[in-house]
Design a protein around this motif. Structure first.
Motif, PDB file in Angstrom:
ATOM      1  N   ALA A 197      24.168 -18.188  53.081  1.00  0.00           N
ATOM      2  CA  ALA A 197      23.667 -17.641  54.014  1.00  0.00           C
ATOM      3  C   ALA A 197      22.581 -18.703  54.730  1.00  0.00           C
ATOM      4  O   ALA A 197      22.233 -18.821  55.834  1.00  0.00           O
ATOM      5  N   GLY A 242      24.685 -21.505  56.579  1.00  0.00           N
ATOM      6  CA  GLY A 242      25.018 -21.129  57.804  1.00  0.00           C
ATOM      7  C   GLY A 242      23.967 -20.789  58.913  1.00  0.00           C
ATOM      8  O   GLY A 242      24.112 -20.895  59.927  1.00  0.00           O
ATOM      9  N   ASN A 264      27.698 -22.512  64.506  1.00  0.00           N
ATOM     10  CA  ASN A 264      28.236 -21.011  64.878  1.00  0.00           C
ATOM     11  C   ASN A 264      28.007 -20.276  63.532  1.00  0.00           C
ATOM     12  O   ASN A 264      29.238 -20.234  62.654  1.00  0.00           O
ATOM     13  N   PRO A 265      26.957 -19.601  63.028  1.00  0.00           N
ATOM     14  CA  PRO A 265      26.735 -19.051  61.923  1.00  0.00           C
ATOM     15  C   PRO A 265      27.683 -18.172  61.527  1.00  0.00           C
ATOM     16  O   PRO A 265      28.264 -17.786  60.372  1.00  0.00           O
ATOM     17  N   GLY A 266      28.334 -17.214  62.421  1.00  0.00           N
ATOM     18  CA  GLY A 266      29.350 -16.228  62.153  1.00  0.00           C
ATOM     19  C   GLY A 266      30.566 -16.680  61.450  1.00  0.00           C
ATOM     20  O   GLY A 266      31.128 -16.158  60.615  1.00  0.00           O
ATOM     21  N   GLU A 267      31.146 -17.806  62.140  1.00  0.00           N
ATOM     22  CA  GLU A 267      32.222 -18.473  61.785  1.00  0.00           C
ATOM     23  C   GLU A 267      32.133 -18.960  60.212  1.00  0.00           C
ATOM     24  O   GLU A 267      33.146 -18.965  59.605  1.00  0.00           O
ATOM     25  N   MET A 302      29.994 -18.275  57.994  1.00  0.00           N
ATOM     26  CA  MET A 302      29.641 -17.188  57.174  1.00  0.00           C
ATOM     27  C   MET A 302      31.246 -16.755  56.529  1.00  0.00           C
ATOM     28  O   MET A 302      31.535 -16.342  55.469  1.00  0.00           O
ATOM     29  N   ILE A 303      32.163 -16.215  57.850  1.00  0.00           N
ATOM     30  CA  ILE A 303      33.386 -15.485  57.468  1.00  0.00           C
ATOM     31  C   ILE A 303      34.079 -16.563  56.511  1.00  0.00           C
ATOM     32  O   ILE A 303      34.931 -16.194  55.621  1.00  0.00           O
TER      33      ILE A 303
END
Length: 361
Positions: free
Chosen positions: A170, A173, A179-182, A184-185
């Motif tokens: 967390a 990211g 691009n935190p979402g990518e 994190m995934i």
């Protein structure tokens, strides 16, 4: 012993260097040699960790590791995987990615570097979970006792490794990623992969440790119960994922030396072959039993590499730092083992049938 273990590596080195020279002359020859050394220096800690798992596998599966395993490592991780990443992230077909790699090396390198944050998140979280599982468990030996003992005590808190790894993801990211979402995934997928493969390994080998008559467990020459069948298969799978996680930084770092796909594949392939042979050499020589802190040094090197990979999501970490940290920690652990052996401090030898807590499998 040396020729039997490293014979294929010597042969691959000769063939690879000749191929490089024929492909693009002395310059390609030199670049392939440099890349091979880079791969070996960055992945030496990988060999130490792999050896701890490999010694619990039958000779047949050790051969599989050196044959099918090296094919996966060289062609899969050093050639096919980068092409697949570029194809997926750039929205193109595998053929287009391959054509880009051959005809527009700079564009290919840029596309791969653009995908690096996701690659670093996946590999970094896999390695971080491996490291945390090691330091949060009790061991028969402590290298950095002042640190490892308290970590083992607090590690009794259930799922602490997952909590810390999730927090690190967390933070990485949120603070480092564009691009935190990518990111994190990708990081969560790295954690899931570790938990799944590690859990399957424990499922099959754990039963074998309790029942030596199990069809998936036999006695090896070193007195350890070695896995066969399904148990060995999942250990093999674990080793391949582990190798993949280690190879990410080497594949990306190689573009600082050359952007030519063929040269990179040749150089990293030679280095990967030596890592495989070195792993088998450590098993056959019983080096990890003689130098008991080597595994600890390798695990701390993995922790350092995981941290570097997470930091590199937003900031470039030079390869000499990641390679230097790993080599430095392993050398320090080796020296500590030598001192321990010279002092005759061998009364706390580990029982041979202890579980594979040191590798997380």
């Amino acid at each position: 012993m040396i020729l039997r273990t490293f014979g294929w590596s010597f042969g691959v080195t000769a063939a690879g260097l000749v191929a490089a020279f024929l492909y693009d002359g002395p310059a390609a020859f030199a670049l392939v040699a440099i890349l091979a050394v880079l791969e070996i220096s960055l992945s030496f800690d990988n060999a130490v960790v792999n050896a701890k798992v490999l010694e619990r596998m039958s000779p047949f599966w050790q051969k599989i590791f050196l044959t099918i395993g090296i094919a996966i490592a060289v062609f899969g991780m050093r050639l096919v995987f980068p092409l697949a990443i570029v194809a997926i992230t750039a929205g193109m077909s595998p053929y287009q990615a391959f054509d880009l790699a051959l005809n527009d090396e700079k564009a290919y390198a840029h596309a791969l570097e653009s995908a690096y944050p996701m690659i670093a998140a996946f590999g970094g979280m896999f390695l971080l979970m491996l490291f945390l599982d090691f330091v949060f468990q009790e061991h028969d030996h402590q290298w950095l006792a002042w640190l490892e003992r308290p970590l083992a005590r607090i590690g009794k808190l259930d799922q602490l490794a997952v909590v810390i790894a999730g927090t690190a993801l967390a933070l990485a990211g949120g603070y480092f990623a564009d691009n935190p979402g990518e990111v994190m995934i990708a990081g969560v997928l790295g954690m899931i992969t570790y938990i799944l493969v590690n859990g399957l390994g424990e499922l099959f080998e754990g039963a074998g440790d309790l029942d030596e008559d199990d069809e998936n467990v036999k006695k090896g020459p070193n007195g350890l119960a070695v896995a066969t069948g399904k148990a060995a298969f999942f250990l093999f799978l674990y080793l391949e994922v582990l190798d993949a996680s280690f190879s990410f930084d080497g594949v990306i770092g190689a573009f600082a030396i050359s952007t030519n796909l063929i040269i990179i594949a040749l150089g990293l392939g030679i280095g990967a072959m030596y890592i495989r042979s070195l792993t088998v050499f450590l098993v056959r020589k019983g080096t990890l039993h003689e130098y008991v802190y080597l595994e600890h040094g390798a695990m701390w090197a993995i922790g350092a590499l995981a941290a570097c990979m997470l930091i590199s999501i937003g900031h470039h970490v030079p390869e000499w730092i990641t390679g230097g940290l790993g080599a430095g920690l392993i050398i320090a652990a080796f020296v500590s083992s030598l001192i321990r052996n010279r002092n005759g401090d061998a009364g706390d030898e580990a029982a041979p049938d202890k579980q594979l807590h040191s590798t997380g499998v």
